[in-house]
Enzyme design. Sequence first.
Site, short mmCIF file in Angstrom:
data_model
loop_
_atom_site.label_atom_id
_atom_site.label_comp_id
_atom_site.label_asym_id
_atom_site.label_seq_id
_atom_site.Cartn_x
_atom_site.Cartn_y
_atom_site.Cartn_z
N CYS A 1 5.92 -7.72 -1.65
CA CYS A 1 5.91 -6.68 -2.63
C CYS A 1 6.43 -7.44 -4.02
O CYS A 1 7.58 -7.90 -4.33
CB CYS A 1 6.62 -5.34 -2.19
SG CYS A 1 6.19 -4.12 -3.50
N GLN B 1 6.29 -0.95 8.36
CA GLN B 1 6.78 -2.07 7.53
C GLN B 1 8.04 -1.72 6.92
O GLN B 1 8.27 -0.68 6.48
CB GLN B 1 5.88 -2.45 6.40
CG GLN B 1 5.99 -3.52 5.77
CD GLN B 1 4.87 -3.80 4.59
OE1 GLN B 1 4.81 -3.33 3.71
NE2 GLN B 1 3.96 -4.87 5.10
N GLY C 1 -6.39 -4.98 2.19
CA GLY C 1 -5.42 -3.93 1.30
C GLY C 1 -6.32 -3.28 0.42
O GLY C 1 -6.93 -2.17 0.96
N MET D 1 0.86 -1.31 0.15
CA MET D 1 0.00 -0.09 -0.03
C MET D 1 0.87 1.32 0.01
O MET D 1 0.65 2.15 0.76
CB MET D 1 -0.85 0.00 1.17
CG MET D 1 -1.84 -1.43 1.06
SD MET D 1 -3.24 -1.20 -0.09
CE MET D 1 -4.29 0.06 0.87
N ALA D 2 2.12 1.32 -0.71
CA ALA D 2 2.94 2.29 -0.86
C ALA D 2 2.00 3.63 -1.51
O ALA D 2 1.26 3.53 -2.36
CB ALA D 2 4.12 2.16 -1.72
N ASN E 1 -4.51 -13.03 3.24
CA ASN E 1 -4.58 -11.91 2.58
C ASN E 1 -4.74 -12.15 1.37
O ASN E 1 -4.30 -13.19 0.52
CB ASN E 1 -3.22 -10.90 2.87
CG ASN E 1 -3.20 -9.71 2.01
OD1 ASN E 1 -2.35 -9.56 1.10
ND2 ASN E 1 -4.07 -8.90 2.04
N GLY E 2 -5.57 -11.24 0.24
CA GLY E 2 -5.79 -11.32 -0.97
C GLY E 2 -7.27 -11.49 -1.47
O GLY E 2 -7.81 -12.50 -1.02
N ASP E 3 -7.62 -10.29 -2.00
CA ASP E 3 -8.99 -10.48 -2.78
C ASP E 3 -10.23 -10.45 -1.68
O ASP E 3 -11.35 -10.79 -1.89
CB ASP E 3 -9.14 -11.75 -3.60
CG ASP E 3 -8.50 -11.41 -4.92
OD1 ASP E 3 -7.88 -10.55 -5.00
OD2 ASP E 3 -8.49 -12.48 -5.69
#
Length: 307
Positions: free
Chosen positions: A84, A54, A208, A1-2, A184-186
């Site tokens: 990443c 992070q 995210g 999430m940069a 994590n993911g979707d």
Amino acid sequence: MAGISDLPFRSLCYQFGAGLAFAEMFLANSRIWHTQQSRQKLANERELGIKAVQIIGADPDEMVKTAILNMNSGAELIDINMGCPAKKVNKNLSGSALLQYPKLVEQILLNVVQAVNVPVTLKIRTGWDKAHKNCLDIAQIAQKCGIKAITIHGRTRECLFKGSAEYDSIKQVKQYISIPVIANGDIITPEKAEEVFQYTKADAIMIGRGALGRPWIFEDIAFYLQYGKSKSEKSINEVKNIVLQHLKALYQFYGEKKGLQIARKHVFWYTQNCVGSDRFRRLFSCIDNANQQINALEAFFQKTNFN
């Protein structure tokens, strides 16, 4: 999430029930620590929740220095990013590229854990590519090194963000290690959150992209998991107030010039499901004054509704 999970956005997420929110990736490169961009990523005393930072890099010594710098600046938790998939990150062996080198992974994790007296966690993907899924091996290394929890994104680096995340790998890791596993993911709806919890038996989930333009997703998920039904959707007026709060926080944190720029992408996400948003976003992107941005948003929300 940069470029997204800065203090103003994290504050909103905490406000709406997030249990933990990580600051943007802090590069393990001591040559750039003097920059304003780096300073803004350090732990902030105004953080509403746990001060979690992070860090990302591939050099064990630089990672240790970075972890110590952040701990001394107030970080209460250090998260190591080995997930990443960005090309500019991976070309330096950072992020998910490290998954190809378990020995280096072990050295980094062990050195950082031994160097700081705050909890250290790890974020990974399932592997470098589908032929080399090694998240279980990496998770076992992490546990041996003293990592307190591991987050797994259900894609390989090769997948980037294409296709659908898979949860079989996360489920397998959960069965074989004892430290907490975060899926994590979707996960972009309360229903999906419950499905992932049930299937993987993960200890927690990480949101995210599902929070973009919807930082209240955390309270929506908590409500659904507790009551088995969806929480009432936010009204246009409620969304307007959240957006205005966010923009004002951006101006205060970054100053007007940079705050205006960052506000544009968030407004794009907040308004994407509103009637007439395409035309409004084009006009909004041309505004170069904070008061005008606020006035334009108030006028837009007065005459729009959700599609």
